[in-house]
Design a protein around this motif. Structure first.
Motif, PDB file in Angstrom:
ATOM      1  N   GLN A  36     -10.798 142.228 148.892  1.00 52.91           N
ATOM      2  CA  GLN A  36      -9.783 143.117 148.301  1.00 52.91           C
ATOM      3  C   GLN A  36      -9.345 142.596 146.944  1.00 52.91           C
ATOM      4  OE1 GLN A  36      -9.436 142.182 151.621  1.00 52.91           O
ATOM      5  NE2 GLN A  36      -9.446 144.130 152.687  1.00 52.91           N
ATOM      6  N   LEU A  37      -9.661 141.317 146.653  1.00 55.74           N
ATOM      7  CA  LEU A  37      -9.234 140.715 145.404  1.00 55.74           C
ATOM      8  C   LEU A  37     -10.128 139.522 145.081  1.00 55.74           C
ATOM      9  CD1 LEU A  37      -7.059 140.574 143.142  1.00 55.74           C
ATOM     10  CD2 LEU A  37      -5.671 139.184 144.701  1.00 55.74           C
ATOM     11  N   ILE A  38     -10.409 139.351 143.792  1.00 56.80           N
ATOM     12  CA  ILE A  38     -11.207 138.214 143.329  1.00 56.80           C
ATOM     13  C   ILE A  38     -10.386 137.430 142.311  1.00 56.80           C
ATOM     14  CG2 ILE A  38     -13.307 137.488 142.100  1.00 56.80           C
ATOM     15  CD1 ILE A  38     -14.610 140.138 143.066  1.00 56.80           C
ATOM     16  N   PHE A  39     -10.340 136.108 142.483  1.00 52.44           N
ATOM     17  CA  PHE A  39      -9.735 135.204 141.507  1.00 52.44           C
ATOM     18  C   PHE A  39     -10.873 134.436 140.841  1.00 52.44           C
ATOM     19  CE2 PHE A  39      -6.231 135.815 144.448  1.00 52.44           C
ATOM     20  CZ  PHE A  39      -5.109 135.817 143.651  1.00 52.44           C
ATOM     21  N   LEU A  40     -10.933 134.470 139.513  1.00 51.84           N
ATOM     22  CA  LEU A  40     -11.974 133.756 138.777  1.00 51.84           C
ATOM     23  C   LEU A  40     -11.356 132.791 137.774  1.00 51.84           C
ATOM     24  CD1 LEU A  40     -14.448 136.659 137.812  1.00 51.84           C
ATOM     25  CD2 LEU A  40     -14.737 134.965 139.640  1.00 51.84           C
ATOM     26  N   ASP A  41     -11.723 131.524 137.898  1.00 54.82           N
ATOM     27  CA  ASP A  41     -11.327 130.535 136.902  1.00 54.82           C
ATOM     28  C   ASP A  41     -12.164 130.797 135.646  1.00 54.82           C
ATOM     29  OD1 ASP A  41     -10.119 128.253 135.799  1.00 54.82           O
ATOM     30  OD2 ASP A  41     -11.701 126.952 136.552  1.00 54.82           O
ATOM     31  N   PRO A  71     -10.214 144.548 142.256  1.00 54.84           N
ATOM     32  CA  PRO A  71      -9.383 143.929 141.223  1.00 54.84           C
ATOM     33  C   PRO A  71      -9.738 142.450 141.041  1.00 54.84           C
ATOM     34  CG  PRO A  71      -8.040 144.620 143.112  1.00 54.84           C
ATOM     35  CD  PRO A  71      -9.445 144.995 143.404  1.00 54.84           C
ATOM     36  N   VAL A  72      -9.748 142.027 139.788  1.00 48.95           N
ATOM     37  CA  VAL A  72     -10.050 140.633 139.464  1.00 48.95           C
ATOM     38  C   VAL A  72      -8.884 140.054 138.682  1.00 48.95           C
ATOM     39  CG1 VAL A  72     -11.608 139.065 138.233  1.00 48.95           C
ATOM     40  CG2 VAL A  72     -12.544 141.096 139.374  1.00 48.95           C
ATOM     41  N   ILE A  73      -8.434 138.873 139.129  1.00 47.28           N
ATOM     42  CA  ILE A  73      -7.405 138.132 138.418  1.00 47.28           C
ATOM     43  C   ILE A  73      -8.057 136.889 137.826  1.00 47.28           C
ATOM     44  CG2 ILE A  73      -5.268 136.794 138.628  1.00 47.28           C
ATOM     45  CD1 ILE A  73      -4.373 138.727 140.817  1.00 47.28           C
ATOM     46  N   MET A  74      -7.996 136.773 136.512  1.00 51.04           N
ATOM     47  CA  MET A  74      -8.531 135.590 135.842  1.00 51.04           C
ATOM     48  C   MET A  74      -7.477 134.490 135.920  1.00 51.04           C
ATOM     49  SD  MET A  74     -11.474 136.688 135.049  1.00 51.04           S
ATOM     50  CE  MET A  74     -12.142 135.367 134.046  1.00 51.04           C
ATOM     51  N   ILE A  75      -7.924 133.258 136.207  1.00 55.58           N
ATOM     52  CA  ILE A  75      -6.989 132.140 136.303  1.00 55.58           C
ATOM     53  C   ILE A  75      -7.421 131.008 135.374  1.00 55.58           C
ATOM     54  CG2 ILE A  75      -6.132 132.657 138.621  1.00 55.58           C
ATOM     55  CD1 ILE A  75      -8.145 130.678 139.751  1.00 55.58           C
ATOM     56  N   GLY A 116     -12.077 143.865 131.859  1.00 52.27           N
ATOM     57  CA  GLY A 116     -11.770 144.597 133.084  1.00 52.27           C
ATOM     58  C   GLY A 116     -10.921 143.886 134.115  1.00 52.27           C
ATOM     59  N   SER A 117     -10.347 142.749 133.765  1.00 52.92           N
ATOM     60  CA  SER A 117      -9.470 142.050 134.698  1.00 52.92           C
ATOM     61  C   SER A 117      -8.136 142.790 134.815  1.00 52.92           C
ATOM     62  CB  SER A 117      -9.232 140.623 134.192  1.00 52.92           C
ATOM     63  OG  SER A 117      -8.327 139.944 135.015  1.00 52.92           O
ATOM     64  N   ILE A 118      -7.528 142.753 135.985  1.00 53.18           N
ATOM     65  CA  ILE A 118      -6.236 143.415 136.182  1.00 53.18           C
ATOM     66  C   ILE A 118      -5.087 142.537 135.693  1.00 53.18           C
ATOM     67  CG2 ILE A 118      -5.969 142.591 138.568  1.00 53.18           C
ATOM     68  CD1 ILE A 118      -4.661 145.265 139.244  1.00 53.18           C
ATOM     69  N   CYS A 119      -5.322 141.211 135.687  1.00 57.84           N
ATOM     70  CA  CYS A 119      -4.242 140.282 135.378  1.00 57.84           C
ATOM     71  C   CYS A 119      -4.828 138.940 134.953  1.00 57.84           C
ATOM     72  CB  CYS A 119      -3.386 140.112 136.644  1.00 57.84           C
ATOM     73  SG  CYS A 119      -2.010 138.962 136.526  1.00 57.84           S
ATOM     74  N   TYR A 120      -4.075 138.214 134.169  1.00 60.63           N
ATOM     75  CA  TYR A 120      -4.434 136.860 133.746  1.00 60.63           C
ATOM     76  C   TYR A 120      -3.310 135.966 134.236  1.00 60.63           C
ATOM     77  CZ  TYR A 120      -5.818 133.062 130.579  1.00 60.63           C
ATOM     78  OH  TYR A 120      -6.235 131.860 130.043  1.00 60.63           O
ATOM     79  N   LEU A 121      -3.674 134.963 135.009  1.00 62.24           N
ATOM     80  CA  LEU A 121      -2.685 134.100 135.639  1.00 62.24           C
ATOM     81  C   LEU A 121      -2.856 132.657 135.183  1.00 62.24           C
ATOM     82  CD1 LEU A 121      -0.544 133.723 137.947  1.00 62.24           C
ATOM     83  CD2 LEU A 121      -2.490 133.448 139.497  1.00 62.24           C
ATOM     84  N   VAL A 122      -1.781 132.107 134.636  1.00 61.66           N
ATOM     85  CA  VAL A 122      -1.779 130.684 134.312  1.00 61.66           C
ATOM     86  C   VAL A 122      -1.432 129.963 135.612  1.00 61.66           C
ATOM     87  CG1 VAL A 122      -0.733 128.858 132.941  1.00 61.66           C
ATOM     88  CG2 VAL A 122      -1.105 131.120 131.932  1.00 61.66           C
ATOM     89  N   LYS A 123      -2.303 129.033 136.010  1.00 58.95           N
ATOM     90  CA  LYS A 123      -2.143 128.363 137.300  1.00 58.95           C
ATOM     91  C   LYS A 123      -0.764 127.719 137.423  1.00 58.95           C
ATOM     92  CE  LYS A 123      -7.045 127.168 137.749  1.00 58.95           C
ATOM     93  NZ  LYS A 123      -8.004 126.057 137.910  1.00 58.95           N
ATOM     94  N   ILE A 152       2.211 134.928 134.114  1.00 60.86           N
ATOM     95  CA  ILE A 152       1.536 136.159 134.515  1.00 60.86           C
ATOM     96  C   ILE A 152       1.443 137.099 133.323  1.00 60.86           C
ATOM     97  CG2 ILE A 152       1.650 138.155 136.053  1.00 60.86           C
ATOM     98  CD1 ILE A 152       3.347 136.271 137.927  1.00 60.86           C
ATOM     99  N   PHE A 153       0.226 137.543 133.046  1.00 57.12           N
ATOM    100  CA  PHE A 153      -0.011 138.451 131.942  1.00 57.12           C
ATOM    101  C   PHE A 153      -0.799 139.648 132.459  1.00 57.12           C
ATOM    102  CE2 PHE A 153       0.436 134.176 130.402  1.00 57.12           C
ATOM    103  CZ  PHE A 153       1.349 134.305 129.357  1.00 57.12           C
ATOM    104  N   ILE A 154      -0.235 140.830 132.299  1.00 52.70           N
ATOM    105  CA  ILE A 154      -0.871 142.040 132.780  1.00 52.70           C
ATOM    106  C   ILE A 154      -1.929 142.480 131.773  1.00 52.70           C
ATOM    107  CG2 ILE A 154      -0.485 144.439 133.495  1.00 52.70           C
ATOM    108  CD1 ILE A 154       0.901 142.225 135.246  1.00 52.70           C
ATOM    109  N   CYS A 155      -3.091 142.777 132.282  1.00 55.30           N
ATOM    110  CA  CYS A 155      -4.160 143.254 131.405  1.00 55.30           C
ATOM    111  C   CYS A 155      -4.009 144.765 131.283  1.00 55.30           C
ATOM    112  CB  CYS A 155      -5.527 142.866 131.984  1.00 55.30           C
ATOM    113  SG  CYS A 155      -5.786 141.095 131.967  1.00 55.30           S
ATOM    114  N   GLU A 156      -3.840 145.214 130.069  1.00 57.87           N
ATOM    115  CA  GLU A 156      -3.581 146.641 129.815  1.00 57.87           C
ATOM    116  C   GLU A 156      -4.814 147.487 130.062  1.00 57.87           C
ATOM    117  OE1 GLU A 156      -0.510 147.584 129.332  1.00 57.87           O
ATOM    118  OE2 GLU A 156       0.084 145.485 129.271  1.00 57.87           O
ATOM    119  N   GLY A 157      -4.566 148.685 130.549  1.00 63.35           N
ATOM    120  CA  GLY A 157      -5.644 149.667 130.715  1.00 63.35           C
ATOM    121  C   GLY A 157      -6.506 149.456 131.929  1.00 63.35           C
TER     122      GLY A 157
END
Length: 154
Positions: A53-58, A83-87, A103-110, A147-152
């Protein structure tokens, strides 16, 4: 309660262990498939019977980095809607913009604490599906430095 499936690709063993331990404490009905690089993540994605349901990619991993894995996922019709969250440990503006473009939904600083990660994952995993984007936007309001939301991207 149905099983939730998450895929995590991160070459930092300590981060991976902390991530999995946090998920276990949050909800025993979460299965987390872990990979040490994008190549392994892609292989796991193609081998498991149920899509995550979700992928986290470093971002920075050996063999295949998070960027190249994100491109593969988003260019494959079977996986493009996951949905992919880049970390990452960095919050460089260029990386955040690139995550959005790819195409990431969000960018997350660990998060640098176990409890911070656990709280973040609790909220995210409780809202997998249609509420995920709205949940991430709400999380950003309470933690604008991580937390940074990826637009679009939905």
């Amino acid at each position: 309660m149905s099983k939730k499936i998450i895929l995590l690709a991160d070459d930092d063993t300590d981060d991976t262990e902390m991530f999995c331990e946090a998920l276990e404490e949050i909800n025993e009905n979460i299965t987390c498939h872990c990979a040490e690089n994008g190549n392994e993540a892609w292989k796991i994605l193609n081998e498991i019977t149920e899509k995550p349901q979700l992928i986290f990619l470093d971002l920075n991993m050996p063999v295949m980095n998070g960027w190249d894995c994100l491109k593969l996922v988003k260019n494959e019709p079977v996986y493009k809607d996951i949905p992919v969250i880049m970390i990452s440990t960095s919050s460089h503006k260029n990386d955040i913009e690139r995550a959005s473009q790819l195409g990431s939904i969000c960018y997350l600083v660990k998060p640098n604490s176990f409890n911070g990660l656990k709280q973040l994952l609790r909220v995210i995993t409780s809202n997998l599906g249609t509420n995920l984007r709205e949940t991430l936007i709400n999380l950003k309001e309470s933690d604008p430095d991580h937390i940074f939301i990826c637009e679009g991207n939905q």
